[in-house]
Design a protein around this motif. Structure first.
Motif, short mmCIF file in Angstrom:
data_model
loop_
_atom_site.label_atom_id
_atom_site.label_comp_id
_atom_site.label_asym_id
_atom_site.label_seq_id
_atom_site.Cartn_x
_atom_site.Cartn_y
_atom_site.Cartn_z
N GLN A 1 -7.19 12.67 -8.84
CA GLN A 1 -7.01 12.46 -7.41
C GLN A 1 -8.31 11.99 -6.75
OE1 GLN A 1 -5.77 15.94 -5.15
NE2 GLN A 1 -4.63 14.65 -3.74
N ARG A 2 -9.41 12.60 -7.16
CA ARG A 2 -10.69 12.20 -6.58
C ARG A 2 -11.04 10.76 -6.96
NH1 ARG A 2 -13.38 16.02 -8.50
NH2 ARG A 2 -14.42 15.00 -10.25
N ALA A 3 -10.80 10.40 -8.22
CA ALA A 3 -11.10 9.04 -8.67
C ALA A 3 -10.23 8.02 -7.92
CB ALA A 3 -10.88 8.92 -10.17
N MET A 4 -8.96 8.36 -7.69
CA MET A 4 -8.07 7.45 -6.98
C MET A 4 -8.50 7.30 -5.52
SD MET A 4 -4.37 8.61 -8.52
CE MET A 4 -3.45 7.39 -7.57
N LEU A 5 -8.81 8.40 -4.87
CA LEU A 5 -9.20 8.36 -3.46
C LEU A 5 -10.51 7.61 -3.26
CD1 LEU A 5 -8.26 11.99 -2.32
CD2 LEU A 5 -7.08 9.86 -1.74
N GLU A 6 -11.41 7.73 -4.24
CA GLU A 6 -12.71 7.06 -4.14
C GLU A 6 -12.65 5.63 -4.66
OE1 GLU A 6 -15.48 9.59 -6.13
OE2 GLU A 6 -15.32 11.19 -4.64
N GLY A 7 -11.48 5.21 -5.17
CA GLY A 7 -11.31 3.84 -5.64
C GLY A 7 -12.15 3.49 -6.84
N ARG A 8 -12.34 4.44 -7.77
CA ARG A 8 -13.18 4.16 -8.94
C ARG A 8 -12.40 4.24 -10.25
NH1 ARG A 8 -15.10 9.02 -10.94
NH2 ARG A 8 -14.90 10.84 -9.59
N LEU A 9 -11.18 3.75 -10.21
CA LEU A 9 -10.44 3.52 -11.45
C LEU A 9 -10.56 2.04 -11.80
CD1 LEU A 9 -7.13 5.55 -10.81
CD2 LEU A 9 -9.16 6.28 -12.06
N PRO A 10 -10.71 1.70 -13.07
CA PRO A 10 -10.85 0.29 -13.46
C PRO A 10 -9.65 -0.54 -13.00
CG PRO A 10 -11.40 1.72 -15.29
CD PRO A 10 -10.83 2.60 -14.22
N ARG A 11 -9.92 -1.72 -12.50
CA ARG A 11 -8.86 -2.61 -12.01
C ARG A 11 -8.61 -3.70 -13.04
NH1 ARG A 11 -10.49 -3.93 -5.84
NH2 ARG A 11 -8.70 -5.35 -6.14
N GLU A 12 -7.33 -3.88 -13.35
CA GLU A 12 -6.94 -4.82 -14.40
C GLU A 12 -7.40 -6.24 -14.12
OE1 GLU A 12 -2.86 -4.79 -15.45
OE2 GLU A 12 -2.80 -2.64 -15.90
#
Length: 389
Positions: free
Chosen positions: A230-241
């Protein structure tokens, strides 16, 4: 001293992983539990959803005592070499047991198959060569060849966890590691589309997150893992395809024919097929669909793509020594445990391997994070005792 070792990706850490870790600890009753964790790229050639440090924190919360970085040159490999790197690292760290998931939780048939494959006779080699020549991919050709020699063992190769389990057993034999195998029966599908809250498929969880569907994922992961996601999603730090797509297609289009030929796991003009596809597609997914065939499985093409991005070559990988030093991602503070590492001289300097640094740079860029990773991340620590068995 009993030290339990586990080789894992934990991307993300879910309830099936929690169950496996708990059952392994109950079986072994170890003094310490070590995890050899894949880093920014995984065994099927894909970038990880979460950073190694985030996944290490989830493993510590679930009962691990220390989490070590499995070098990139061993993670982006076929199952045999992935297992060899992981077993070598855990052996050097002093592990006495190795736990792994398997659809067949019985040790005897898995050991029998490992013995057959580690010491193949001329008949098996000949049958395997015939099936490869007929156009089968290696996994399919191997299963067919084993079925003709030892038909009672062939069904083991039809299940992905069994296949990896056999690779672990082969690595133990090859390295004379002396690790006691601890197979844990896995329930649920390895690549199931539907999310089972108790035995989910990590790929199904990642796919759901890609669609923005967080609720079913939250129900299938541990509390700590849910917080991290949840924290990674909210902070927008998941790799983008789309960022990975641009990097990969640009890299492939810019490679010279000689550079392409030096990539690992190429054969019979596959480099020409890869180069031609890269000229007319715009995404990694389109590339895998265009190049993959029955003879060239999708996972193999994905690993070749990862090697292109990471600058890995066939000659370089062939000369790569087995891992003997470890980068520590996370630990539960215990003087007796850390004294063992000092005695063995196992904890090496952080991030000196070029492939690991390239993997971090690519992952950071795709996740929209600074190029200063991984130096800004600190080893995750857990001061509380491990969960009681």
């Amino acid at each position: 001293m009993r030290i339990l070792g586990i080789i894992a990706e934990y991307d993300p850490f879910h309830r099936g992983h929690e169950r496996h870790l708990r059952l392994a600890r109950e079986r072994v009753r170890p003094d310490f539990t070590y995890i050899a964790l894949s880093g920014c790229f995984k065994q099927r050639g894909e970038p990880a959803l979460l950073s190694p440090f985030d996944r290490a924190a989830c493993a510590l919360e679930a009962g691990a005592d220390a989490v070590f970085f499995l070098p990139t040159v061993w993670t982006v490999r076929d199952a045999e070499h992935y297992a060899l790197g992981g077993v070598s690292l855990l052996q050097a760290l002093g592990a006495t047991h190795l736990a792994f998931g398997a659809e067949d939780g019985r040790t005897e048939p898995l050991e029998a198959l490992a013995e057959l494959l580690e010491s193949p006779g001329g008949v098996l080699r000949g049958r395997l060569r015939e099936h490869l020549t007929s156009g089968r991919g290696y996994p399919s050709a191997l299963a067919a060849a084993v079925g003709e020699i030892r038909p009672e063992l062939a069904p083991l190769l039809e299940k992905p966890n069994n296949t990896l389990a056999v690779c672990y057993l082969r690595a133990i034999r090859r390295l004379q590691a002396g690790l006691e195998p601890v197979p844990i029966s896995r329930h649920g599908g390895y690549h199931a589309d539907r999310i089972d809250p108790e035995e989910p498929s990590a790929s199904a969880l990642r796919e759901a997150l890609g669609r923005g569907s967080f609720a079913p994922v939250r129900a299938a992961v541990t509390e700590k893992s849910g917080e991290v996601l949840q924290r990674a999603m909210l902070e927008g730090r998941l790799p983008r395809e789309e960022r990975l797509d641009t990097l990969l297609i640009s890299r492939l289009r810019g490679m010279t024919p000689e550079e392409m030929r030096r990539l690992p796991d190429l054969s019979e003009g596959l480099e020409d097929r890869l180069r031609e596809a890269a000229r007319r597609v715009n995404t990694r997914e389109e590339l895998l669909n265009a190049v993959s065939t029955r003879r060239y499985p999708r996972a193999r093409i994905s690993r070749i793509c990862a090697a292109a991005l990471l600058g890995l070559t066939a000659d370089g990988l062939a000369a790569e020594p087995l891992p003997r030093k470890a980068v520590l991602l996370g630990l539960r503070k215990n003087p007796e445990m850390t004294a063992l590492w000092r005695e063995k001289g196992m904890i090496g300097p952080d991030w000196t391997e070029e492939a690991d640094l390239r993997a971090w740079r690519i992952w950071s860029l795709c996740a929209g994070l600074p190029d200063t990773l991984p130096w800004t991340e600190r080893t995750v620590t857990a001061k509380n005792p491990a969960k009681p068995l």
